[in-house]
Design a protein around this motif. Structure first.
Motif, PDB file in Angstrom:
ATOM      1  N   ARG A  92       1.163  -1.031  -0.119  1.00 26.18           N
ATOM      2  CA  ARG A  92       0.031  -0.008   0.152  1.00 26.18           C
ATOM      3  C   ARG A  92       0.629   0.947  -0.128  1.00 26.18           C
ATOM      4  O   ARG A  92       2.101   1.714   0.764  1.00 26.18           O
ATOM      5  N   ASP A  93       0.582   1.824  -0.787  1.00 24.95           N
ATOM      6  CA  ASP A  93       1.033   3.670  -0.553  1.00 24.95           C
ATOM      7  C   ASP A  93       0.060   4.876  -1.319  1.00 24.95           C
ATOM      8  O   ASP A  93       0.009   4.638  -1.926  1.00 24.95           O
ATOM      9  N   GLY A  94      -0.736   5.575   0.174  1.00 25.90           N
ATOM     10  CA  GLY A  94      -1.655   6.046  -0.204  1.00 25.90           C
ATOM     11  C   GLY A  94      -3.105   5.460  -0.011  1.00 25.90           C
ATOM     12  O   GLY A  94      -3.140   3.453  -0.418  1.00 25.90           O
ATOM     13  N   THR A  95      -4.128   5.613  -0.994  1.00 27.91           N
ATOM     14  CA  THR A  95      -5.311   5.200  -1.796  1.00 27.91           C
ATOM     15  C   THR A  95      -4.594   4.205  -2.290  1.00 27.91           C
ATOM     16  O   THR A  95      -5.317   2.797  -2.421  1.00 27.91           O
ATOM     17  N   SER A  96      -3.758   3.557  -2.811  1.00 29.06           N
ATOM     18  CA  SER A  96      -2.718   2.907  -4.079  1.00 29.06           C
ATOM     19  C   SER A  96      -2.490   1.741  -3.347  1.00 29.06           C
ATOM     20  O   SER A  96      -2.155   1.508  -1.975  1.00 29.06           O
ATOM     21  N   ALA A  97      -2.830  -0.148  -3.673  1.00 26.36           N
ATOM     22  CA  ALA A  97      -2.593  -0.808  -3.311  1.00 26.36           C
ATOM     23  C   ALA A  97      -2.931  -2.510  -3.991  1.00 26.36           C
ATOM     24  O   ALA A  97      -2.485  -1.789  -5.505  1.00 26.36           O
ATOM     25  N   VAL A  98      -1.448  -2.864  -3.908  1.00 29.52           N
ATOM     26  CA  VAL A  98      -1.978  -4.718  -4.467  1.00 29.52           C
ATOM     27  C   VAL A  98      -2.334  -5.385  -3.594  1.00 29.52           C
ATOM     28  O   VAL A  98      -1.569  -5.113  -2.706  1.00 29.52           O
ATOM     29  N   PHE A  99      -3.268  -6.284  -4.406  1.00 27.08           N
ATOM     30  CA  PHE A  99      -3.502  -7.490  -3.630  1.00 27.08           C
ATOM     31  C   PHE A  99      -3.461  -9.187  -4.405  1.00 27.08           C
ATOM     32  O   PHE A  99      -3.367  -8.840  -5.447  1.00 27.08           O
ATOM     33  N   ARG A 100      -2.988  -9.312  -3.531  1.00 30.21           N
ATOM     34  CA  ARG A 100      -3.324 -11.132  -4.227  1.00 30.21           C
ATOM     35  C   ARG A 100      -4.979 -11.701  -3.940  1.00 30.21           C
ATOM     36  O   ARG A 100      -5.259 -10.993  -2.851  1.00 30.21           O
ATOM     37  N   ILE A 101      -5.628 -12.231  -4.569  1.00 26.14           N
ATOM     38  CA  ILE A 101      -6.476 -12.792  -4.632  1.00 26.14           C
ATOM     39  C   ILE A 101      -7.074 -13.732  -3.661  1.00 26.14           C
ATOM     40  O   ILE A 101      -6.037 -14.614  -4.234  1.00 26.14           O
ATOM     41  N   ASP A 102      -7.447 -14.105  -2.715  1.00 29.28           N
ATOM     42  CA  ASP A 102      -7.950 -15.392  -2.647  1.00 29.28           C
ATOM     43  C   ASP A 102      -9.614 -15.772  -2.849  1.00 29.28           C
ATOM     44  O   ASP A 102      -9.867 -15.447  -2.729  1.00 29.28           O
ATOM     45  N   HIS A 103      -9.195 -16.808  -3.996  1.00 29.34           N
ATOM     46  CA  HIS A 103     -10.075 -17.467  -4.757  1.00 29.34           C
ATOM     47  C   HIS A 103     -10.651 -18.566  -4.253  1.00 29.34           C
ATOM     48  O   HIS A 103     -11.555 -18.914  -4.720  1.00 29.34           O
ATOM     49  N   SER A 104     -10.028 -18.600  -3.317  1.00 34.45           N
ATOM     50  CA  SER A 104     -10.706 -19.294  -2.052  1.00 34.45           C
ATOM     51  C   SER A 104     -12.377 -18.650  -1.162  1.00 34.45           C
ATOM     52  O   SER A 104     -13.482 -19.254  -0.349  1.00 34.45           O
ATOM     53  N   LYS A 105     -12.402 -17.148  -1.439  1.00 43.03           N
ATOM     54  CA  LYS A 105     -13.212 -16.549  -0.643  1.00 43.03           C
ATOM     55  C   LYS A 105     -14.091 -15.611  -2.222  1.00 43.03           C
ATOM     56  O   LYS A 105     -13.419 -15.433  -2.793  1.00 43.03           O
ATOM     57  N   PRO A 106     -15.280 -15.621  -1.841  1.00 42.14           N
ATOM     58  CA  PRO A 106     -16.024 -14.902  -2.942  1.00 42.14           C
ATOM     59  C   PRO A 106     -15.824 -13.489  -2.912  1.00 42.14           C
ATOM     60  O   PRO A 106     -15.668 -12.697  -1.778  1.00 42.14           O
ATOM     61  N   ALA A 107     -16.076 -12.561  -3.729  1.00 40.71           N
ATOM     62  CA  ALA A 107     -16.273 -11.400  -3.641  1.00 40.71           C
ATOM     63  C   ALA A 107     -17.721 -10.535  -2.815  1.00 40.71           C
ATOM     64  O   ALA A 107     -18.799 -11.444  -3.273  1.00 40.71           O
ATOM     65  N   VAL A 108     -17.815  -9.974  -2.425  1.00 36.77           N
ATOM     66  CA  VAL A 108     -18.505  -9.162  -1.326  1.00 36.77           C
ATOM     67  C   VAL A 108     -20.109  -8.933  -2.320  1.00 36.77           C
ATOM     68  O   VAL A 108     -19.647  -8.214  -3.831  1.00 36.77           O
ATOM     69  N   GLN A 109     -21.480  -9.020  -2.527  1.00 37.32           N
ATOM     70  CA  GLN A 109     -22.154  -8.750  -3.174  1.00 37.32           C
ATOM     71  C   GLN A 109     -22.609  -7.622  -2.489  1.00 37.32           C
ATOM     72  O   GLN A 109     -23.466  -7.690  -1.020  1.00 37.32           O
ATOM     73  N   LEU A 110     -22.921  -6.420  -3.524  1.00 39.09           N
ATOM     74  CA  LEU A 110     -23.502  -5.171  -2.580  1.00 39.09           C
ATOM     75  C   LEU A 110     -24.789  -5.155  -3.265  1.00 39.09           C
ATOM     76  O   LEU A 110     -24.594  -5.180  -4.487  1.00 39.09           O
ATOM     77  N   THR A 111     -25.172  -3.882  -2.717  1.00 41.88           N
ATOM     78  CA  THR A 111     -26.524  -3.440  -3.321  1.00 41.88           C
ATOM     79  C   THR A 111     -26.424  -2.624  -4.457  1.00 41.88           C
ATOM     80  O   THR A 111     -25.079  -2.205  -4.888  1.00 41.88           O
ATOM     81  N   ARG A 112     -27.351  -2.890  -5.625  1.00 46.78           N
ATOM     82  CA  ARG A 112     -27.341  -1.368  -6.742  1.00 46.78           C
ATOM     83  C   ARG A 112     -26.781  -0.328  -6.168  1.00 46.78           C
ATOM     84  O   ARG A 112     -25.848   0.280  -6.731  1.00 46.78           O
ATOM     85  N   GLU A 113     -27.216   0.125  -4.845  1.00 44.78           N
ATOM     86  CA  GLU A 113     -27.156   1.410  -4.590  1.00 44.78           C
ATOM     87  C   GLU A 113     -26.062   1.607  -4.034  1.00 44.78           C
ATOM     88  O   GLU A 113     -25.423   3.013  -3.834  1.00 44.78           O
ATOM     89  N   GLU A 114     -25.536   0.712  -3.751  1.00 44.97           N
ATOM     90  CA  GLU A 114     -24.059   0.391  -2.447  1.00 44.97           C
ATOM     91  C   GLU A 114     -22.770   0.954  -3.885  1.00 44.97           C
ATOM     92  O   GLU A 114     -21.954   1.087  -3.570  1.00 44.97           O
ATOM     93  N   LEU A 115     -23.258  -0.090  -4.931  1.00 47.88           N
ATOM     94  CA  LEU A 115     -22.651  -0.327  -6.510  1.00 47.88           C
ATOM     95  C   LEU A 115     -21.648   1.551  -6.830  1.00 47.88           C
ATOM     96  O   LEU A 115     -21.376   1.648  -7.445  1.00 47.88           O
ATOM     97  N   THR A 116     -22.695   2.139  -6.534  1.00 50.11           N
ATOM     98  CA  THR A 116     -22.990   3.088  -7.614  1.00 50.11           C
ATOM     99  C   THR A 116     -23.389   4.100  -6.443  1.00 50.11           C
ATOM    100  O   THR A 116     -24.704   4.809  -6.503  1.00 50.11           O
ATOM    101  N   PRO A 117     -22.072   4.877  -5.527  1.00 49.10           N
ATOM    102  CA  PRO A 117     -22.097   5.852  -4.551  1.00 49.10           C
ATOM    103  C   PRO A 117     -23.000   7.624  -5.280  1.00 49.10           C
ATOM    104  O   PRO A 117     -22.742   7.664  -6.191  1.00 49.10           O
TER     105      PRO A 117
END
Length: 528
Positions: A500-525
């Motif tokens: 991480r550096d400020g807002t920039s970041a690198v992530f490794r994806i853990d394929h054993s965990k699914p992505a969080v499902q957010l509502t349409r309103e949460e996805l488009t603030p």
């Protein structure tokens, strides 16, 4: 004594000055290891695939690279002999480093051929060596335009010397090479050469209609690339539309952005200086226009008006012409006979000061961009060679004057780490490279790397929340965020931070965990 004074060259008319001006124009590009031009990192990613497709077999699984004769191969060809000698990044830098000096020498050469000597007013055109299309990273285009300016200087010189047969023999292959570098440079040279030949024929005593016919005949040595153009555009698999004609709002914007870089007030004020000098050509009795270059500028203005914004899928076609149209109009100016040496020297001194200030500002600006690049590229240490990487670069919905120039930085992961980059252009016929990574679905190529806070009018740019929630996690190994807009940290579920550096970041994806499902309103603030 008076005759000797009249014949003596002023300091701005000497070869030493031309050489010095060309060298000074290269100064802003000396410090950055990667020229901070918006699209250039994306092109460098393509060069890596081009050079090392056989060395790293996974590149062939992700990208399809097919050599073909297209009018957009300038740097693509030049790096072939240079990259093994200097390395890819230094080779690119050295090529780009030649573009501003070539623009400077081309403009001054043309001015010298048309006027007999370089007029003091020509110095005001020199800052256009760093015009907005170059800042945008249209490097094949910029190189072809720089070469076209020098080719036009040669065209004028051979005509002045009466070496028309030699000119025809030289410009048949030269026009083809220029077309291969980039089609725009060839077309630009054609417009300049035709207008100059019309004036030359008229000055020989031919009526305008006859001069027009003779100019057409005289420019036949430039016509062979028309056959190359037909073959290119009629070839199978060629895509890319032409459209957005007569967008007057955009065209008016382009002519105010010719020196656009970082500081809006400064850049617009600098552009105003250019228009003030052009206006003086009409109002000041001590300044006049060359008929030769004035006609060239009028022809270029007509082309600028008629050009659509998108040609063969390449955007900003009319924007690219604007600074060179203005540059030709500027070097068309000259002091009238009888202007005192003191008046000409004062005008030249002001022009030199204007050029120097712009070069100094561009040098500082490029140094600041280089600092930004260096900070973001620290992330690459944490990305394995050959990683399947999806990147998201923060952008706003507004056409802000200042561009971060990070939009194609993800391609440096491809160039340095041979990692997948989803910022590559994929348009058959316009580039040699297309993507074939079907597992990436809607996140395979440009502009899937661009993310915003909310949904923009540009429907192909996604909000950051939607991109993080919907990109196919099973297709990628790592995520690289580059100055992203704010997002719900819930979306980092299943993403393991490794840098991480400020807002920039690198992530490794853990394929054993699914992505969080957010509502349409949460996805488009809502807007901030």
């Amino acid at each position: 004594m008076q005759a000797d004074t009249a014949e003596r060259l002023h300091w701005w008319q000497t070869r030493w000055f031309v050489a010095a001006a060309a060298l000074v124009s290269a100064v802003p590009l000396l410090w950055p290891d990667i020229p901070p031009l918006v699209d250039l990192p994306g092109h460098m990613g393509r060069y890596r695939v081009q050079l090392d497709l056989g060395t790293y077999p996974w590149l062939g699984e992700w990208y399809h690279f097919n050599w073909s004769l297209i009018g957009n191969l300038g740097l693509d060809l030049l790096i072939i002999p240079l990259a093994p000698i200097f390395g890819l990044e230094l080779a690119v830098k050295l090529i780009v480093l030649t573009i501003p000096p070539l623009i400077v020498t081309g403009l001054l050469w043309i001015a010298r051929e048309v006027h007999g000597r370089i007029p003091a007013t020509a110095l005001f055109a020199l800052p256009l060596a760093y015009c907005f299309p170059l800042h945008f990273g249209f490097v094949n285009f910029a190189l072809s335009m720089a070469l076209a300016l020098n080719a036009f200087g040669l065209w004028l010189r051979l005509a002045r010397l009466g070496r028309l047969q030699l000119r025809a023999a030289i410009f048949v292959p030269l026009s083809c090479l220029l077309w291969v570098c980039h089609t725009f440079g060839w077309g630009f040279l054609g417009v300049l050469a035709f207008s100059a030949e019309m004036i030359r024929q008229h000055d020989l005593g031919h009526r305008w209609l006859n001069a027009w016919v003779r100019a057409c005949i005289g420019c036949l040595p430039l016509a062979l690339p028309m056959a190359l153009m037909v073959a290119w555009r009629s070839g199978g698999g060629v895509s890319g539309q032409t459209g957005d004609w007569f967008n007057w709002r955009a065209k008016i914007g382009w002519v105010t952005m010719v020196l656009r870089d970082r500081w809006q007030a400064f850049d617009i004020a600098s552009t105003a200086v250019l228009y003030l000098i052009l206006f003086k050509g009409f109002r000041d009795p001590n300044i006049e226009y060359s008929r030769n270059l004035a006609l060239s500028a009028l022809f270029l203005l007509a082309v600028f008006i008629l050009l659509p914004r998108v040609v063969f899928g390449s955007a900003y076609a009319d924007m690219r012409l604007a600074p060179f149209m203005i540059a030709i109009a500027l070097i068309a100016l000259r002091p009238r006979k009888g202007l005192s040496m003191r008046g000409a020297s004062t005008l030249a001194a002001v022009g030199l000061a204007f050029f120097t200030v712009r070069i100094a500002a561009t040098t500082v600006s490029f140094w600041q961009y280089d600092q930004s690049y260096d900070r973001q590229l620290k992330a690459l240490v944490h990305i394995p060679v050959g990683a399947k990487l999806v990147s998201f670069v923060g952008e706003t919905c507004y056409s802000e004057w200042f561009l971060t120039r990070l939009q194609h930085l993800p391609a440096l992961a491809l160039e340095r780490r041979m990692a997948y980059s989803n910022d590559q252009w994929s348009m058959a016929g316009a580039q040699l490279l297309t993507t074939r990574f079907n597992a990436g679905r809607g996140f395979r190529h440009d502009p899937s790397q661009i993310v915003t806070h909310i949904q923009c009018p540009r429907e192909w740019w996604r909000p950051i929340g939607r991109s993080l929630a919907r990109f196919p996690r099973d297709a990628f190994d790592y995520v690289w965020l580059i100055q992203p807009p704010p997002y719900d940290r819930k979306l980092e579920a299943g993403l393991i931070p490794v840098w991480r550096d400020g807002t920039s970041a690198v992530f490794r994806i853990d394929h054993s965990k699914p992505a969080v499902q957010l509502t349409r309103e949460e996805l488009t603030p809502p807007p901030r």
